[in-house]
Design an enzyme around this catalytic site. Structure first.
Site, mmCIF file in Angstrom:
data_model
loop_
_atom_site.group_PDB
_atom_site.id
_atom_site.type_symbol
_atom_site.label_atom_id
_atom_site.label_comp_id
_atom_site.label_asym_id
_atom_site.label_seq_id
_atom_site.Cartn_x
_atom_site.Cartn_y
_atom_site.Cartn_z
ATOM 1 C CE LYS A 57 15.057 19.371 -6.169
ATOM 2 N NZ LYS A 57 15.235 19.121 -7.630
ATOM 3 C CE1 TYR B 101 15.707 24.277 -9.074
ATOM 4 C CE2 TYR B 101 13.440 24.431 -8.313
ATOM 5 C CZ TYR B 101 14.660 23.781 -8.341
ATOM 6 O OH TYR B 101 14.826 22.607 -7.637
ATOM 7 C CG PHE C 179 12.544 21.262 -17.229
ATOM 8 C CD1 PHE C 179 12.949 21.781 -16.007
ATOM 9 C CD2 PHE C 179 13.519 21.011 -18.201
ATOM 10 C CE1 PHE C 179 14.285 22.053 -15.742
ATOM 11 C CE2 PHE C 179 14.859 21.295 -17.942
ATOM 12 C CZ PHE C 179 15.242 21.812 -16.713
ATOM 13 N NE ARG D 224 25.638 19.816 -7.724
ATOM 14 C CZ ARG D 224 24.600 20.110 -8.527
ATOM 15 N NH1 ARG D 224 23.473 20.613 -8.018
ATOM 16 N NH2 ARG D 224 24.673 19.912 -9.812
ATOM 17 C CB THR E 59 20.475 16.196 -12.572
ATOM 18 O OG1 THR E 59 21.529 17.124 -12.302
ATOM 19 C CG2 THR E 59 19.147 16.924 -12.593
ATOM 20 N NE ARG F 287 19.223 15.001 -7.158
ATOM 21 C CZ ARG F 287 19.816 16.087 -7.639
ATOM 22 N NH1 ARG F 287 20.958 15.972 -8.314
ATOM 23 N NH2 ARG F 287 19.297 17.269 -7.451
ATOM 24 C CG ASN G 96 15.977 15.698 -8.690
ATOM 25 O OD1 ASN G 96 15.321 16.458 -7.988
ATOM 26 N ND2 ASN G 96 16.872 16.124 -9.561
ATOM 27 C CG HIS H 216 18.389 22.586 -4.623
ATOM 28 N ND1 HIS H 216 18.733 22.862 -5.921
ATOM 29 C CD2 HIS H 216 19.009 23.523 -3.857
ATOM 30 C CE1 HIS H 216 19.505 23.955 -5.938
ATOM 31 N NE2 HIS H 216 19.684 24.366 -4.694
ATOM 32 C CD GLU I 228 20.904 27.629 -4.863
ATOM 33 O OE1 GLU I 228 21.305 26.723 -4.086
ATOM 34 O OE2 GLU I 228 20.855 27.475 -6.104
HETATM 35 P P1 GTP Z 1 19.042 20.952 -8.302
HETATM 36 O O1 GTP Z 1 19.928 20.614 -7.144
HETATM 37 O O2 GTP Z 1 17.581 20.674 -8.028
HETATM 38 O O3 GTP Z 1 19.287 22.342 -8.856
HETATM 39 O O4 GTP Z 1 19.433 19.896 -9.425
HETATM 40 P P2 GTP Z 1 20.694 19.901 -10.366
HETATM 41 O O5 GTP Z 1 21.573 21.083 -10.070
HETATM 42 O O6 GTP Z 1 21.286 18.550 -10.273
HETATM 43 O O7 GTP Z 1 20.017 20.075 -11.776
HETATM 44 P P3 GTP Z 1 19.641 21.399 -12.563
HETATM 45 O O8 GTP Z 1 19.933 22.625 -11.753
HETATM 46 O O9 GTP Z 1 20.219 21.297 -13.919
HETATM 47 O O10 GTP Z 1 18.059 21.240 -12.715
HETATM 48 C C1 GTP Z 1 17.207 21.691 -11.675
HETATM 49 C C2 GTP Z 1 16.112 20.702 -11.464
HETATM 50 O O11 GTP Z 1 15.265 20.709 -12.600
HETATM 51 C C3 GTP Z 1 16.551 19.247 -11.345
HETATM 52 O O12 GTP Z 1 16.916 18.905 -10.028
HETATM 53 C C4 GTP Z 1 15.330 18.487 -11.775
HETATM 54 O O13 GTP Z 1 14.468 18.242 -10.689
HETATM 55 C C5 GTP Z 1 14.651 19.450 -12.733
HETATM 56 N N1 GTP Z 1 14.809 18.981 -14.103
HETATM 57 C C6 GTP Z 1 15.942 18.892 -14.830
HETATM 58 N N2 GTP Z 1 15.690 18.405 -16.046
HETATM 59 C C7 GTP Z 1 14.345 18.212 -16.086
HETATM 60 C C8 GTP Z 1 13.450 17.749 -17.091
HETATM 61 O O14 GTP Z 1 13.836 17.399 -18.199
HETATM 62 N N3 GTP Z 1 12.115 17.690 -16.743
HETATM 63 C C9 GTP Z 1 11.656 18.076 -15.513
HETATM 64 N N4 GTP Z 1 10.359 18.018 -15.222
HETATM 65 N N5 GTP Z 1 12.474 18.513 -14.560
HETATM 66 C C10 GTP Z 1 13.788 18.579 -14.848
HETATM 67 MG MG MG Z 2 20.895 23.072 -9.953
#
Ligand code: GTP
Ligand code: MG
Length: 147
Positions: A9, A49, A57, A85, A91, A102, A112, A115, A126
């Site tokens: 990212k 997304y 968010f 993962r 996350t 992370r 974080n 992705h 994707e």
């Molecule tokens: P990705 O690999 O980035 O998709 O992460 P993930 O699969 O572990 O998490 P998820 O798909 O649920 O959320 C996508 C992304 O949204 C996360 O990686 C975070 O960067 C962001 N995110 C999740 N929760 C929050 C939040 O509460 N606030 C903000 N600003 N960002 C969030």
């Molecule tokens: Mg995700």
């Protein structure tokens, strides 16, 4: 073999973590089959997304992921989706175990570092969103028999 979409990212690119992250997946034994440094458009970010579009968010997420270059990659290997993962960690970096990407490099959930696709369906979706078929290479490595 299975393929997954991983992306450093904008925070990871700014912090100089591309090499570190690529190295972890190379050392694990996974094979890189496509990669590019790119700036994500708002349109692509919203598609990528789309599962989060109702979340509070979402706007912040799209602003962040389009705020600077990302390093998009496709990796292949046995069980690469789940193992990547696990290597990324939870996350929220605050919950991610030390030894994960992370856990070692992140602080805030909004930045974080990396992705990774979370299922076979999202990996396929994707990969197709980010890469043209001709940008993915097929090649064999003699070392595969040792992995
Ligand atoms: P990705 O690999 O980035 O998709 O992460 P993930 O699969 O572990 O998490 P998820 O798909 O649920 O959320 C996508 C992304 O949204 C996360 O990686 C975070 O960067 C962001 N995110 C999740 N929760 C929050 C939040 O509460 N606030 C903000 N600003 N960002 C969030
Ligand atoms: Mg995700």
């Amino acid at each position: 073999v299975e393929k997954t979409f991983l992306m450093v990212k904008p925070d990871g690119v700014q912090r100089g973590l591309i090499g570190e992250i690529v190295q972890r997946f190379e050392r694990k034994g996974f094979q890189l089959v496509g990669a590019k440094l790119m700036h994500i458009s708002r349109e692509l970010a919203e598609q990528h997304y789309s599962e989060h579009k109702e979340k509070p968010f979402f706007g912040e997420l799209v602003d962040f992921i389009t705020s600077g270059p990302v390093f998009a990659m496709v990796w292949q290997g046995e069980n690469v989706i789940q193992i990547a993962r696990d290597m990324m960690g939870k996350t929220n970096p605050a919950d991610a175990a030390p030894g994960t990407i992370r856990g070692d490099y992140g602080v805030q959930v909004s930045m974080n570092v990396i992705h990774g696709s979370d299922s076979k369906e999202s990996a396929e979706r994707e990969i197709n969103l980010f890469f043209k078929p001709e940008e993915l290479l097929e090649y064999t490595r003699d070392i595969n028999k040792w992995i």
